[in-house]
Design a protein around this motif. Sequence first.
Motif, PDB file in Angstrom:
ATOM      1  N   MET A 293       3.665  -1.708  -8.764  1.00 15.23           N
ATOM      2  CA  MET A 293       3.040  -1.676  -7.440  1.00 15.23           C
ATOM      3  C   MET A 293       4.093  -1.810  -6.346  1.00 15.23           C
ATOM      4  N   GLU A 294       5.085  -2.634  -6.565  1.00 13.13           N
ATOM      5  CA  GLU A 294       6.154  -2.801  -5.576  1.00 13.13           C
ATOM      6  C   GLU A 294       6.994  -1.529  -5.457  1.00 13.13           C
ATOM      7  N   ARG A 295       7.343  -0.939  -6.590  1.00 14.36           N
ATOM      8  CA  ARG A 295       8.279   0.187  -6.581  1.00 14.36           C
ATOM      9  C   ARG A 295       7.621   1.527  -6.281  1.00 14.36           C
ATOM     10  N   VAL A 338      -0.167  -5.576  -3.824  1.00 16.68           N
ATOM     11  CA  VAL A 338      -0.996  -4.645  -3.049  1.00 16.68           C
ATOM     12  C   VAL A 338      -1.106  -5.114  -1.602  1.00 16.68           C
ATOM     13  N   VAL A 339      -1.327  -6.398  -1.410  1.00 17.64           N
ATOM     14  CA  VAL A 339      -1.428  -6.939  -0.050  1.00 17.64           C
ATOM     15  C   VAL A 339      -0.142  -6.675   0.727  1.00 17.64           C
ATOM     16  N   ARG A 340       0.999  -6.850   0.073  1.00 18.26           N
ATOM     17  CA  ARG A 340       2.277  -6.578   0.740  1.00 18.26           C
ATOM     18  C   ARG A 340       2.418  -5.101   1.074  1.00 18.26           C
ATOM     19  N   GLU A 341       1.991  -4.216   0.174  1.00 13.34           N
ATOM     20  CA  GLU A 341       2.067  -2.783   0.430  1.00 13.34           C
ATOM     21  C   GLU A 341       1.165  -2.402   1.605  1.00 13.34           C
ATOM     22  N   GLU A 342      -0.016  -2.948   1.669  1.00  5.51           N
ATOM     23  CA  GLU A 342      -0.905  -2.650   2.791  1.00  5.51           C
ATOM     24  C   GLU A 342      -0.304  -3.147   4.104  1.00  5.51           C
ATOM     25  N   ARG A 343       0.366  -4.283   4.067  1.00  2.99           N
ATOM     26  CA  ARG A 343       1.040  -4.780   5.267  1.00  2.99           C
ATOM     27  C   ARG A 343       2.131  -3.819   5.713  1.00  2.99           C
ATOM     28  N   ARG A 345       2.260  -0.637   5.162  1.00  2.21           N
ATOM     29  CA  ARG A 345       1.634   0.572   5.703  1.00  2.21           C
ATOM     30  C   ARG A 345       1.104   0.357   7.117  1.00  2.21           C
ATOM     31  N   ARG A 346       0.531  -0.791   7.347  1.00  2.00           N
ATOM     32  CA  ARG A 346       0.036  -1.062   8.715  1.00  2.00           C
ATOM     33  C   ARG A 346       1.185  -1.071   9.712  1.00  2.00           C
ATOM     34  N   LYS A 347       2.298  -1.689   9.344  1.00  2.17           N
ATOM     35  CA  LYS A 347       3.457  -1.730  10.239  1.00  2.17           C
ATOM     36  C   LYS A 347       4.027  -0.344  10.480  1.00  2.17           C
ATOM     37  N   ALA A 348       3.908   0.529   9.486  1.00  4.26           N
ATOM     38  CA  ALA A 348       4.411   1.895   9.614  1.00  4.26           C
ATOM     39  C   ALA A 348       3.425   2.807  10.337  1.00  4.26           C
ATOM     40  N   GLY A 349       2.246   2.298  10.634  1.00  2.00           N
ATOM     41  CA  GLY A 349       1.239   3.091  11.335  1.00  2.00           C
ATOM     42  C   GLY A 349       0.526   4.104  10.466  1.00  2.00           C
ATOM     43  N   ARG A 350       0.517   3.888   9.141  1.00  2.53           N
ATOM     44  CA  ARG A 350      -0.150   4.826   8.245  1.00  2.53           C
ATOM     45  C   ARG A 350      -1.668   4.706   8.358  1.00  2.53           C
ATOM     46  N   ALA A 351      -2.329   5.842   8.431  1.00  4.32           N
ATOM     47  CA  ALA A 351      -3.788   5.836   8.514  1.00  4.32           C
ATOM     48  C   ALA A 351      -4.418   5.338   7.217  1.00  4.32           C
ATOM     49  N   ASP A 352      -3.694   5.487   6.098  1.00  6.97           N
ATOM     50  CA  ASP A 352      -4.226   5.064   4.798  1.00  6.97           C
ATOM     51  C   ASP A 352      -3.723   3.674   4.415  1.00  6.97           C
ATOM     52  N   HIS A 353      -3.657   2.765   5.405  1.00 10.19           N
ATOM     53  CA  HIS A 353      -3.101   1.447   5.118  1.00 10.19           C
ATOM     54  C   HIS A 353      -4.027   0.599   4.248  1.00 10.19           C
ATOM     55  N   THR A 354      -5.307   0.918   4.209  1.00  8.93           N
ATOM     56  CA  THR A 354      -6.239   0.191   3.352  1.00  8.93           C
ATOM     57  C   THR A 354      -6.468   1.001   2.076  1.00  8.93           C
ATOM     58  N   ILE A 355      -6.133   0.424   0.940  1.00 12.16           N
ATOM     59  CA  ILE A 355      -6.226   1.128  -0.335  1.00 12.16           C
ATOM     60  C   ILE A 355      -7.565   0.821  -0.993  1.00 12.16           C
ATOM     61  N   VAL A 395      -7.941 -14.996  -0.562  1.00 12.27           N
ATOM     62  CA  VAL A 395      -6.918 -16.039  -0.472  1.00 12.27           C
ATOM     63  C   VAL A 395      -5.566 -15.437  -0.085  1.00 12.27           C
ATOM     64  N   LEU A 396      -5.181 -14.340  -0.752  1.00  7.72           N
ATOM     65  CA  LEU A 396      -3.862 -13.760  -0.507  1.00  7.72           C
ATOM     66  C   LEU A 396      -3.764 -13.074   0.855  1.00  7.72           C
ATOM     67  N   GLU A 397      -4.896 -12.671   1.400  1.00 12.51           N
ATOM     68  CA  GLU A 397      -4.886 -12.049   2.740  1.00 12.51           C
ATOM     69  C   GLU A 397      -5.014 -13.085   3.852  1.00 12.51           C
ATOM     70  N   HIS A 398      -5.195 -14.339   3.471  1.00 12.76           N
ATOM     71  CA  HIS A 398      -5.352 -15.392   4.469  1.00 12.76           C
ATOM     72  C   HIS A 398      -4.103 -15.495   5.316  1.00 12.76           C
ATOM     73  N   ALA A 399      -4.262 -15.486   6.614  1.00  9.98           N
ATOM     74  CA  ALA A 399      -3.110 -15.441   7.534  1.00  9.98           C
ATOM     75  C   ALA A 399      -2.145 -16.599   7.318  1.00  9.98           C
ATOM     76  N   GLN A 400      -2.662 -17.786   6.965  1.00 10.54           N
ATOM     77  CA  GLN A 400      -1.799 -18.944   6.838  1.00 10.54           C
ATOM     78  C   GLN A 400      -0.839 -18.865   5.651  1.00 10.54           C
ATOM     79  N   LEU A 401      -1.128 -17.948   4.728  1.00  9.40           N
ATOM     80  CA  LEU A 401      -0.251 -17.799   3.572  1.00  9.40           C
ATOM     81  C   LEU A 401       0.935 -16.878   3.855  1.00  9.40           C
ATOM     82  N   GLY A 402       0.909 -16.234   5.030  1.00  2.44           N
ATOM     83  CA  GLY A 402       2.047 -15.427   5.462  1.00  2.44           C
ATOM     84  C   GLY A 402       2.181 -14.087   4.783  1.00  2.44           C
ATOM     85  N   LEU A 403       1.106 -13.607   4.107  1.00  2.00           N
ATOM     86  CA  LEU A 403       1.206 -12.319   3.436  1.00  2.00           C
ATOM     87  C   LEU A 403       0.780 -11.175   4.350  1.00  2.00           C
ATOM     88  N   ASN A 404       0.139 -11.463   5.484  1.00  2.00           N
ATOM     89  CA  ASN A 404      -0.313 -10.387   6.393  1.00  2.00           C
ATOM     90  C   ASN A 404       0.783 -10.019   7.382  1.00  2.00           C
TER      91      ASN A 404
END
Length: 404
Positions: A293-295, A338-343, A345-355, A395-404
């Motif tokens: 998923m990372e690569r 996956v959460v990191r990849e979606e993040r 994509r959002r930063k890159a402005g991809r329309a398909d940021h939500t998988i 849990v992993l998308e929770h803002a306080q965990l720093g993954l978003n």
Amino acid sequence: MRQTWRWFGPKDLASIDDVIQTGAAGIVSALHHLPNGVVWSAEEVATRHAEIGARKDGTASGLTWDVVESLPVSEDIKKQKGDWRAHIENYKISLRHIAESGLEVVCYNFMPVLDWTRTNLRWDLPNGGSCMRFDINDFAAFDIHVLGRHGAGADYSNAIADEAGRRFSAMDDGQKKTLTRNVTMGLPGSSDSMSLDDVRGHLAEYDGISRDRLRANFVDFLEAVVPTAEDLGVRLCCHPDDPPFSLLGLPRVMSSEDDYRFILQAVDSAANGMTLCTGSLGVRPDNDLPGMMERLGDKVHFLHLRNVRRDSGDIMGSFFESEHLGGDVDMVAVIAAVVREERRRRKAGRADHTIPMRPDHGQDILDDLGRRSQPGYPTIGRMKGLAELRGVINVLEHAQLGLN
């Protein structure tokens, strides 16, 4: 992640009303009643949209058709025999009708003959539930002794071949028939009445087609359809082999990270991507799912989240479909990737940021046990899996965990 649910159409034992109660936001479906290789007409596609969009009482369901799974690649295309060129043109026309209806993600596979293989469709679990299981010894018993495939014994270790012989000797006619039915469930057009000669005929069609030849045919298919998908804004995503190793002497070309890397690089396009199925790929202990998923995450367009428990560390081994968080795949680590990849994509402005994802398969529990649904697709077992996955995602998308 967009949480979706696989629905097989109006004949599915889980109705659209049922799916609403699972909490899924979208539907994964296909026109399963149409033969492989034919055009999906705009009218047929529109009908499926309408079926998804309505409850039993005719009111709006609030659900949308989000992913096509699958638009099948015909055996003629895979073998480059018969009407394969016409089937490719039909495929492109179908993609156009799909895109015009608003769909953007199309899952498919390139498995020869067998779409999936299990030896037991309802294997008893200690908790009273059941699940699907693949037992390499039972499969070898079918291959070597029931089917009698020429040279089959050489495809297995001596230990497996010996155990297969012992198991076959202990089977009565009913057990042999059940094993044959279970194995052939993944064959096109399979039914309880499929003869062993029918199976042999399917396999004979691949005589002379090596792994390299099948891979080359796959690249030819992609070179033909990916430009159309690009023009239409469609993202194609290939599902891995299930299980991810050769069976019945057939070649496999989508079983590992190297396999995916080859195909994604051979036709390098945003329209050429992958379905990351943690269950299929997780059968092989050498597949690093969080790392994949990372690569390869840039090309992951669809997620199947399910888990398996392997009997051994062998590449070609036995396994059963476990609870979604209870198998050999580190599901939490996969979802974190996956959460990191979606993040990214959002930063890159991809329309398909939500998988889009769906809880793939599930164990038969509670009322599922009496429903006899499509193998691997119980309602309650999948809903339990979706709830477990949803908890991890939240849990992993929770803002306080720093993954978003």
